[in-house]
Design an enzyme around this catalytic site. Structure first.
Site, PDB file in Angstrom:
ATOM      1  N   GLY A  19       0.782  -1.238   0.000  1.00  0.00           N
ATOM      2  CA  GLY A  19       0.000   0.000   0.000  1.00  0.00           C
ATOM      3  C   GLY A  19       0.809   1.280   0.000  1.00  0.00           C
ATOM      4  N   SER A  20       2.035   1.241  -0.559  1.00  0.00           N
ATOM      5  CA  SER A  20       2.798   2.501  -0.578  1.00  0.00           C
ATOM      6  C   SER A  20       2.135   3.501  -1.537  1.00  0.00           C
ATOM      7  CB  SER A  20       4.260   2.259  -0.962  1.00  0.00           C
ATOM      8  OG  SER A  20       4.368   1.909  -2.314  1.00  0.00           O
ATOM      9  N   ASN A  21       1.539   3.016  -2.605  1.00  0.00           N
ATOM     10  CA  ASN A  21       0.807   3.930  -3.503  1.00  0.00           C
ATOM     11  C   ASN A  21      -0.433   4.492  -2.813  1.00  0.00           C
ATOM     12  OD1 ASN A  21       1.915   4.226  -6.375  1.00  0.00           O
ATOM     13  ND2 ASN A  21       2.155   2.028  -5.994  1.00  0.00           N
ATOM     14  N   MET A  94      -4.234  -7.605  -6.510  1.00  0.00           N
ATOM     15  CA  MET A  94      -3.816  -8.841  -7.157  1.00  0.00           C
ATOM     16  C   MET A  94      -4.989  -9.702  -7.656  1.00  0.00           C
ATOM     17  SD  MET A  94      -0.685  -8.381  -7.202  1.00  0.00           S
ATOM     18  CE  MET A  94       0.134  -9.925  -7.604  1.00  0.00           C
ATOM     19  N   LEU A  97     -10.454  -8.147 -12.129  1.00  0.00           N
ATOM     20  CA  LEU A  97     -11.875  -7.809 -12.082  1.00  0.00           C
ATOM     21  C   LEU A  97     -12.588  -8.410 -13.291  1.00  0.00           C
ATOM     22  CD1 LEU A  97     -11.351  -4.084 -11.061  1.00  0.00           C
ATOM     23  CD2 LEU A  97     -12.226  -5.916  -9.573  1.00  0.00           C
ATOM     24  N   HIS A 113       0.936  -0.029 -13.372  1.00  0.00           N
ATOM     25  CA  HIS A 113       1.672  -1.258 -13.691  1.00  0.00           C
ATOM     26  C   HIS A 113       3.160  -0.928 -13.794  1.00  0.00           C
ATOM     27  CE1 HIS A 113       2.222  -5.288 -15.222  1.00  0.00           C
ATOM     28  NE2 HIS A 113       3.047  -4.778 -16.117  1.00  0.00           N
ATOM     29  N   GLU A 178       6.492   5.711  -9.429  1.00  0.00           N
ATOM     30  CA  GLU A 178       5.045   5.463  -9.349  1.00  0.00           C
ATOM     31  C   GLU A 178       4.390   6.509  -8.455  1.00  0.00           C
ATOM     32  OE1 GLU A 178       3.842   1.468  -8.393  1.00  0.00           O
ATOM     33  OE2 GLU A 178       5.465   0.577  -9.532  1.00  0.00           O
TER      34      GLU A 178
END
Ligand code: GRF
Length: 193
Positions: A19-21, A94, A97, A113, A178
């Site tokens: 969850g760093s983003n 991960m 959908l 990505h 990112e």
């Protein structure tokens, strides 16, 4: 619910791991001129490290059990509607959908990505990039459609690969990019939403 002109857009971030983003997007949402707020965090893993940020910043979180994908996606959809979500940001989610889910949210799901798409779709990108002795790699933010990592590209950042790079070194350098790229992409996407 009536939405006020200029009101901040509600964003749901989907995670499975560190969850760093997510953390980075939350921090950006607190900036003065931010056009969005993170209203919901969805995780398919109860133990995802990134969930700590939902807790820390008191953001609603939904942990979804994927034993039955139809039920899982239904639960997510209910939360999305309940929280008036305008845009879904996948950040290390991960799970793939379903076509049905994506069509429900056409043009309103984006993903990050860690490669220069359309090259190196899927998993283990850094290893594959290094094995092929590529000169460059990077990261891409793109719309999600029903083909894996294939939707329209929103933004991309290229970085150079150095002699002696390892999967970890490359991953770390790309992750830094990112964190710069995702907020930029949001700015771009939200002005068109
Ligand atoms: C990132 O490298 C992202 O590109 C990929 O998964 C990783 C998630 O990292 N889709 P984090 O959980 O945001 O730290």
């Amino acid at each position: 619910m009536v939405k006020l002109f200029g009101a901040k857009k509600n964003i749901a971030v989907f995670i499975s791991g560190n969850g760093s983003n997510l953390k980075n997007l939350i921090e950006h949402s607190f900036k003065k001129n931010s056009k969005f707020k993170i209203t919901l965090v969805v995780s398919n893993k109860a133990k995802a490290k990134g969930l700590q940020y939902a807790k820390k910043y008191r953001i609603k979180k939904k942990i979804v059990n994927y034993q039955n994908i139809k039920k899982a996606e239904h639960k997510i959809l209910v939360e999305i509607k309940k929280n008036n979500i305008d845009l879904i940001c996948l950040a290390g989610y991960m799970k793939i959908l379903s076509k049905n889910f994506i069509e429900n949210f056409e043009g309103k799901i984006i993903n990050i990505h860690p490669s220069l798409l359309p090259k190196y779709k899927g998993l283990n990108t850094h290893k594959r990039v290094l094995d092929k002795h590529e000169k460059y790699s990077g990261c891409t933010i793109h719309y999600v459609n029903s083909n894996l990592d294939s939707g329209k590209i929103i933004l991309q950042k290229r970085i150079k690969i150095y002699n002696g790079d390892t999967v970890n070194k490359l991953a770390r350098r790309i992750l830094k990019q990112e964190h710069i790229l995702y907020p930029k992409a949001l700015k771009k996407v939200l002005t068109n939403l």
